[in-house]
Scaffold this motif. Structure first.
Motif, mmCIF file in Angstrom:
data_model
loop_
_atom_site.group_PDB
_atom_site.id
_atom_site.type_symbol
_atom_site.label_atom_id
_atom_site.label_comp_id
_atom_site.label_asym_id
_atom_site.label_seq_id
_atom_site.Cartn_x
_atom_site.Cartn_y
_atom_site.Cartn_z
ATOM 1 N N LYS A 146 -8.372 -51.808 143.634
ATOM 2 C CA LYS A 146 -8.552 -50.989 144.835
ATOM 3 C C LYS A 146 -7.404 -51.226 145.816
ATOM 4 C CE LYS A 146 -12.178 -49.909 148.170
ATOM 5 N NZ LYS A 146 -13.512 -50.280 148.658
ATOM 6 N N LEU A 147 -7.037 -52.515 146.003
ATOM 7 C CA LEU A 147 -5.930 -52.835 146.908
ATOM 8 C C LEU A 147 -4.612 -52.268 146.381
ATOM 9 C CD1 LEU A 147 -6.735 -56.536 147.899
ATOM 10 C CD2 LEU A 147 -6.838 -54.504 149.365
ATOM 11 N N ALA A 148 -4.389 -52.385 145.075
ATOM 12 C CA ALA A 148 -3.152 -51.866 144.484
ATOM 13 C C ALA A 148 -3.086 -50.352 144.650
ATOM 14 C CB ALA A 148 -3.068 -52.239 143.011
ATOM 15 N N LYS A 149 -4.202 -49.685 144.475
ATOM 16 C CA LYS A 149 -4.245 -48.236 144.623
ATOM 17 C C LYS A 149 -3.952 -47.834 146.067
ATOM 18 C CE LYS A 149 -7.321 -44.333 143.701
ATOM 19 N NZ LYS A 149 -8.654 -43.934 143.265
ATOM 20 N N GLN A 150 -4.532 -48.587 147.006
ATOM 21 C CA GLN A 150 -4.315 -48.311 148.422
ATOM 22 C C GLN A 150 -2.848 -48.530 148.784
ATOM 23 O OE1 GLN A 150 -6.871 -50.652 150.865
ATOM 24 N NE2 GLN A 150 -6.702 -49.274 152.617
ATOM 25 N N GLU A 151 -2.245 -49.599 148.262
ATOM 26 C CA GLU A 151 -0.828 -49.866 148.537
ATOM 27 C C GLU A 151 0.057 -48.748 147.975
ATOM 28 O OE1 GLU A 151 0.195 -53.749 147.098
ATOM 29 O OE2 GLU A 151 -1.184 -54.741 148.489
ATOM 30 N N ARG A 152 -0.273 -48.293 146.773
ATOM 31 C CA ARG A 152 0.514 -47.192 146.195
ATOM 32 C C ARG A 152 0.418 -45.932 147.060
ATOM 33 N NH1 ARG A 152 -1.661 -48.964 141.184
ATOM 34 N NH2 ARG A 152 -3.232 -47.304 141.303
ATOM 35 N N LYS A 153 -0.766 -45.659 147.561
ATOM 36 C CA LYS A 153 -0.942 -44.488 148.425
ATOM 37 C C LYS A 153 -0.111 -44.626 149.698
ATOM 38 C CE LYS A 153 -5.514 -42.799 147.130
ATOM 39 N NZ LYS A 153 -6.878 -42.528 147.584
ATOM 40 N N GLU A 154 -0.134 -45.835 150.297
ATOM 41 C CA GLU A 154 0.639 -46.060 151.528
ATOM 42 C C GLU A 154 2.130 -45.902 151.272
ATOM 43 O OE1 GLU A 154 -0.518 -49.858 153.083
ATOM 44 O OE2 GLU A 154 -2.559 -49.196 153.534
ATOM 45 N N LYS A 155 2.613 -46.433 150.148
ATOM 46 C CA LYS A 155 4.032 -46.299 149.823
ATOM 47 C C LYS A 155 4.406 -44.834 149.635
ATOM 48 C CE LYS A 155 4.838 -50.770 147.635
ATOM 49 N NZ LYS A 155 5.176 -51.461 146.380
ATOM 50 N N GLU A 156 3.534 -44.108 148.934
ATOM 51 C CA GLU A 156 3.782 -42.687 148.709
ATOM 52 C C GLU A 156 3.803 -41.934 150.037
ATOM 53 O OE1 GLU A 156 4.650 -39.254 146.736
ATOM 54 O OE2 GLU A 156 4.547 -41.268 145.875
#
Length: 167
Positions: A146-156
């Motif tokens: 979940k954290l990795a997915k959230q980080e990817r979204k923020e980077k995008e």
């Protein structure tokens, strides 16, 4: 000429049918002969009786005599301690503390059932612990995902914002 041809055909058919009957008789005779020879062979095979020495016979007789002569006192050696008399079968305390209509317990206690139940209980506990560990690991893994997915979204999101600013 046709008569001669018909005679020859009849003769051929007759001889052929005669030879078939002879072959069938020979096959039956062969089968009977085979079965007879097998029965003779089986009759010749004799099972040898087991030879038992005199010493073994005496040992066996002594064991049988020993176990055949069990008296009431040998069968229930503690009957006087339990208050059991032959005439009355009334409330005896057994090894488990339960009072009921049964004679004194044996000199040893059979623990097979308890051992099996304890082994199953231990196995269930181990499986429960393993399941709990796996459950916790799965929970941690879901949080990491979940954290990795959230980080990817923020980077995008940051990349798209940079792209829009450049325009």
């Amino acid at each position: 000429e046709e008569d001669l041809l018909n005679d020859v055909c009849r003769e051929v058919v007759e001889r052929w049918s005669d030879s078939q009957v002879v072959d069938a008789k020979e096959e039956k005779e062969d089968e009977v002969q085979t079965i007879a020879s097998m029965m003779e062979k089986q009759a010749r095979i004799v099972v040898k009786p087991k030879e038992v020495s005199q010493e073994e016979k005496q040992r066996k007789a002594a064991l049988l005599a020993q176990y055949a002569n069990v008296t009431d006192e040998e069968e229930y050696p503690l009957q006087h301690c339990w208050g059991w008399e032959e005439q009355s079968l009334t409330n005896f305390p057994c090894a488990t503390g339960v009072v009921g209509p049964y004679p004194a317990p044996a000199l040893f206690r059979n623990t097979n059932v308890e051992d099996v139940l304890n082994a199953r209980k231990l196995e269930r506990e181990l499986l429960r612990d393993e399941f709990q560990k796996k459950k916790e690991q799965d929970k941690l893994q879901r949080e990491k995902d979940k954290l990795a997915k959230q980080e990817r979204k923020e980077k995008e999101k940051k990349r798209t914002q940079k792209g829009e600013r450049k325009r």
